[in-house]
Design a protein around this motif. Structure first.
Motif, PDB file in Angstrom:
ATOM      1  N   GLY A   1       0.834  -1.197   0.000  1.00  0.00           N
ATOM      2  CA  GLY A   1       0.000   0.000   0.000  1.00  0.00           C
ATOM      3  C   GLY A   1       0.865   1.241   0.000  1.00  0.00           C
ATOM      4  O   GLY A   1       2.050   1.175   0.224  1.00  0.00           O
ATOM      5  N   ARG A   2       0.243   2.309  -0.258  1.00  0.00           N
ATOM      6  CA  ARG A   2      -1.165   2.546  -0.466  1.00  0.00           C
ATOM      7  C   ARG A   2      -1.690   1.945  -1.765  1.00  0.00           C
ATOM      8  O   ARG A   2      -2.903   1.820  -1.930  1.00  0.00           O
ATOM      9  N   TYR A   3      -0.868   1.649  -2.667  1.00  0.00           N
ATOM     10  CA  TYR A   3      -1.292   1.172  -3.980  1.00  0.00           C
ATOM     11  C   TYR A   3      -0.532  -0.099  -4.313  1.00  0.00           C
ATOM     12  O   TYR A   3       0.676  -0.163  -4.099  1.00  0.00           O
ATOM     13  N   ALA A   4      -1.225  -1.095  -4.836  1.00  0.00           N
ATOM     14  CA  ALA A   4      -0.564  -2.324  -5.265  1.00  0.00           C
ATOM     15  C   ALA A   4      -0.327  -2.250  -6.772  1.00  0.00           C
ATOM     16  O   ALA A   4      -1.194  -1.805  -7.513  1.00  0.00           O
ATOM     17  N   ASN A   5       0.846  -2.663  -7.189  1.00  0.00           N
ATOM     18  CA  ASN A   5       1.294  -2.647  -8.572  1.00  0.00           C
ATOM     19  C   ASN A   5       2.018  -1.331  -8.837  1.00  0.00           C
ATOM     20  O   ASN A   5       2.501  -0.686  -7.926  1.00  0.00           O
ATOM     21  N   ARG A   6       2.076  -0.931 -10.101  1.00  0.00           N
ATOM     22  CA  ARG A   6       2.879   0.228 -10.488  1.00  0.00           C
ATOM     23  C   ARG A   6       2.007   1.419 -10.856  1.00  0.00           C
ATOM     24  O   ARG A   6       0.959   1.257 -11.472  1.00  0.00           O
TER      25      ARG A   6
ATOM     26  N   ALA B   1      -3.375  -2.442  12.699  1.00  0.00           N
ATOM     27  CA  ALA B   1      -3.904  -1.173  12.195  1.00  0.00           C
ATOM     28  C   ALA B   1      -2.754  -0.229  11.880  1.00  0.00           C
ATOM     29  O   ALA B   1      -1.696  -0.272  12.517  1.00  0.00           O
ATOM     30  N   TYR B   2      -2.992   0.616  10.884  1.00  0.00           N
ATOM     31  CA  TYR B   2      -2.007   1.628  10.518  1.00  0.00           C
ATOM     32  C   TYR B   2      -2.738   2.855   9.994  1.00  0.00           C
ATOM     33  O   TYR B   2      -3.702   2.728   9.244  1.00  0.00           O
ATOM     34  N   ARG B   3      -2.282   4.037  10.398  1.00  0.00           N
ATOM     35  CA  ARG B   3      -2.793   5.290   9.840  1.00  0.00           C
ATOM     36  C   ARG B   3      -1.720   5.867   8.950  1.00  0.00           C
ATOM     37  O   ARG B   3      -0.625   6.186   9.395  1.00  0.00           O
ATOM     38  N   SER B   4      -2.047   5.975   7.670  1.00  0.00           N
ATOM     39  CA  SER B   4      -1.169   6.614   6.699  1.00  0.00           C
ATOM     40  C   SER B   4      -1.621   8.066   6.605  1.00  0.00           C
ATOM     41  O   SER B   4      -2.717   8.345   6.109  1.00  0.00           O
TER      42      SER B   4
ATOM     43  N   GLU C   1       1.776  11.198   3.047  1.00  0.00           N
ATOM     44  CA  GLU C   1       2.777  10.142   3.174  1.00  0.00           C
ATOM     45  C   GLU C   1       3.037   9.509   1.811  1.00  0.00           C
ATOM     46  O   GLU C   1       2.108   9.100   1.121  1.00  0.00           O
ATOM     47  N   GLN C   2       4.297   9.452   1.415  1.00  0.00           N
ATOM     48  CA  GLN C   2       4.723   8.923   0.117  1.00  0.00           C
ATOM     49  C   GLN C   2       4.036   9.650  -1.044  1.00  0.00           C
ATOM     50  O   GLN C   2       3.896   9.100  -2.141  1.00  0.00           O
ATOM     51  N   GLY C   3       3.558  10.887  -0.788  1.00  0.00           N
ATOM     52  CA  GLY C   3       2.952  11.707  -1.832  1.00  0.00           C
ATOM     53  C   GLY C   3       1.457  11.498  -2.028  1.00  0.00           C
ATOM     54  O   GLY C   3       0.830  12.199  -2.828  1.00  0.00           O
ATOM     55  N   PHE C   4       0.833  10.572  -1.301  1.00  0.00           N
ATOM     56  CA  PHE C   4      -0.590  10.271  -1.476  1.00  0.00           C
ATOM     57  C   PHE C   4      -1.456  11.234  -0.672  1.00  0.00           C
ATOM     58  O   PHE C   4      -1.129  11.578   0.468  1.00  0.00           O
ATOM     59  N   PRO C   5      -2.585  11.644  -1.235  1.00  0.00           N
ATOM     60  CA  PRO C   5      -3.458  12.590  -0.541  1.00  0.00           C
ATOM     61  C   PRO C   5      -4.385  11.912   0.469  1.00  0.00           C
ATOM     62  O   PRO C   5      -4.747  10.746   0.317  1.00  0.00           O
ATOM     63  N   GLY C   6      -4.763  12.651   1.501  1.00  0.00           N
ATOM     64  CA  GLY C   6      -5.770  12.197   2.470  1.00  0.00           C
ATOM     65  C   GLY C   6      -5.202  11.251   3.512  1.00  0.00           C
ATOM     66  O   GLY C   6      -4.227  10.544   3.281  1.00  0.00           O
ATOM     67  N   ASN C   7      -5.824  11.272   4.682  1.00  0.00           N
ATOM     68  CA  ASN C   7      -5.506  10.301   5.722  1.00  0.00           C
ATOM     69  C   ASN C   7      -6.164   8.983   5.358  1.00  0.00           C
ATOM     70  O   ASN C   7      -7.279   8.960   4.837  1.00  0.00           O
TER      71      ASN C   7
END
Length: 166
Positions: free
Chosen positions: A75-80, A129-132, A136-142
Motif C-alpha cells: 500500500g497505499r497502492y498495489a502494482n505500479r 492497524a495503521y494510519r497513513s 505520506e509517500q505523496g498520497f493525498p488524504g488520511n
C-alpha cells in the motif's frame, strides 16, 4: 488461550518489531507487525509432516534489505503507478519512484516498511492497524487501514482488509 508474541528485531529508527504466532489444530501462522508480514505458515503435508510454506527472510534485517515484498502488506497502492504520478480531481500528485520511472507498491516506504499497531489479538486472530497520514509517500488524504489474520475452524487462514479515507 492467548496469542504468543516475541521480539523479532529493531528497525533502523529504534522501533521494536514483534512476531505474533497464531495456532489452531495443525495450522500455525506467524505475522510480523513490521509490514504485516506473513513470515511463516506451517501446515502438514499429506504424510503429516509439518513444514513452512512461505518464502521470506530469516531476520528483520533480511526483510528490511529486500525489495521482494515477501508476505508483506502492500500500500497505499498495489502494482505500479506509471511515471510516479497520478491526477485526482484536477490535481497532479508526484510520488517517489522506486522502480525506474514508476512507483511500485506504495513507494520506497510503503506499508511493507511500517510498524503496524496491534488492535486485537487472541490465539487464532490478530488485527493490525495503521494510519497513513495525508501526504505520506505523496498520497493525498488520511487513510486508516486494518488487517485481520484469522485461523478458521476448517483449518484455513482468512485475511480481511478494511480501509477508510477522508
Amino acid at each position: 488461550m492467548s496469542m504468543q508474541a516475541e521480539p523479532f528485531g529493531t528497525t533502523a529508527d529504534g522501533a521494536t518489531v514483534m512476531r505474533h504466532t497464531l495456532a489452531r489444530s495443525d495450522l500455525r501462522v506467524q505475522v510480523l507487525d513490521y509490514g504485516g508480514i506473513l513470515s511463516r505458515i506451517e501446515v502438514p503435508d499429506r504424510a503429516g509432516r509439518v513444514a513452512n510454506v512461505v518464502l521470506g527472510a530469516a531476520d528483520l534485517a533480511g526483510y528490511a534489505a529486500s525489495d521482494a515484498h515477501f508476505g508483506a502488506l502492500i500500500g497505499r497502492y498495489a502494482n505500479r503507478i506509471a511515471g510516479g504520478r497520478f491526477e485526482l480531481d484536477g490535481r497532479t500528485y508526484e510520488l517517489p519512484r522506486n522502480e525506474g520511472r514508476n512507483t511500485m507498491h506504495g513507494g520506497p516506504q510503503g506499508f511493507d516498511r511500517r510498524v503496524w499497531r496491534v488492535e486485537a489479538a487472541d490465539a487464532t486472530s490478530l488485527t493490525l492497524a495503521y494510519r497513513s497520514p495525508d501526504g505520506e509517500q505523496g498520497f493525498p488524504g488520511n487513510l486508516d487501514v486494518t488487517v485481520t489474520y484469522r485461523l478458521e475452524d476448517d483449518g484455513t487462514l482468512a485475511i480481511d482488509y478494511a480501509a477508510v479515507t477522508d
